[in-house]
Design a protein around this motif. Structure first.
Motif, mmCIF file in Angstrom:
data_model
loop_
_atom_site.group_PDB
_atom_site.id
_atom_site.type_symbol
_atom_site.label_atom_id
_atom_site.label_comp_id
_atom_site.label_asym_id
_atom_site.label_seq_id
_atom_site.Cartn_x
_atom_site.Cartn_y
_atom_site.Cartn_z
ATOM 1 N N THR A 12 -71.474 -111.927 -25.037
ATOM 2 C CA THR A 12 -70.232 -111.241 -25.392
ATOM 3 C C THR A 12 -69.866 -110.369 -24.205
ATOM 4 O O THR A 12 -70.661 -109.536 -23.780
ATOM 5 C CB THR A 12 -70.399 -110.392 -26.661
ATOM 6 N N ARG A 14 -66.517 -108.431 -21.698
ATOM 7 C CA ARG A 14 -65.205 -107.788 -21.727
ATOM 8 C C ARG A 14 -64.417 -108.231 -20.502
ATOM 9 O O ARG A 14 -64.947 -108.273 -19.401
ATOM 10 C CB ARG A 14 -65.366 -106.276 -21.745
ATOM 11 N N ARG A 35 -56.718 -107.911 -20.343
ATOM 12 C CA ARG A 35 -57.660 -106.895 -19.876
ATOM 13 C C ARG A 35 -58.174 -106.077 -21.058
ATOM 14 O O ARG A 35 -57.404 -105.617 -21.897
ATOM 15 C CB ARG A 35 -56.959 -105.984 -18.884
ATOM 16 N N GLY A 36 -59.491 -105.939 -21.132
ATOM 17 C CA GLY A 36 -60.121 -105.159 -22.192
ATOM 18 C C GLY A 36 -60.535 -105.959 -23.418
ATOM 19 O O GLY A 36 -61.266 -105.445 -24.257
ATOM 20 N N LYS A 38 -62.545 -108.407 -25.843
ATOM 21 C CA LYS A 38 -63.932 -108.867 -25.945
ATOM 22 C C LYS A 38 -63.921 -110.366 -26.216
ATOM 23 O O LYS A 38 -63.184 -110.842 -27.068
ATOM 24 C CB LYS A 38 -64.667 -108.142 -27.067
#
Length: 73
Positions: A12, A14, A35-36, A38
């Protein structure tokens, strides 16, 4: 910089940013990979293409060439 192409099943990660320009960048962002976000790598096909991921609660398959444009943090 590590990209989504380098991630292994079960990871997992980011998203740090999207490389590329124009239609490719827009296509990746339209799939919810921003962006950001998960991302969980679920499966990788035997020859590495496609890669099955989970992002924002849904499953998605992307090509290896698209995955190498997604930078990870």
């Amino acid at each position: 910089m590590k990209t989504l192409k380098d991630a292994q099943p079960g990871d997992t990660v980011r998203v740090a940013g999207i490389l590329g320009e124009g239609a490719l960048r827009r296509r990746i962002m339209d799939m919810g990979i921003t962006r950001g976000a998960k991302v969980t790598v679920r499966k990788v096909a035997p020859f590495g293409d496609p890669i099955e991921i989970t992002v924002r609660g849904y499953e998605l398959s992307i090509r290896k060439s698209e995955a190498e444009n997604i930078e990870l943090s």
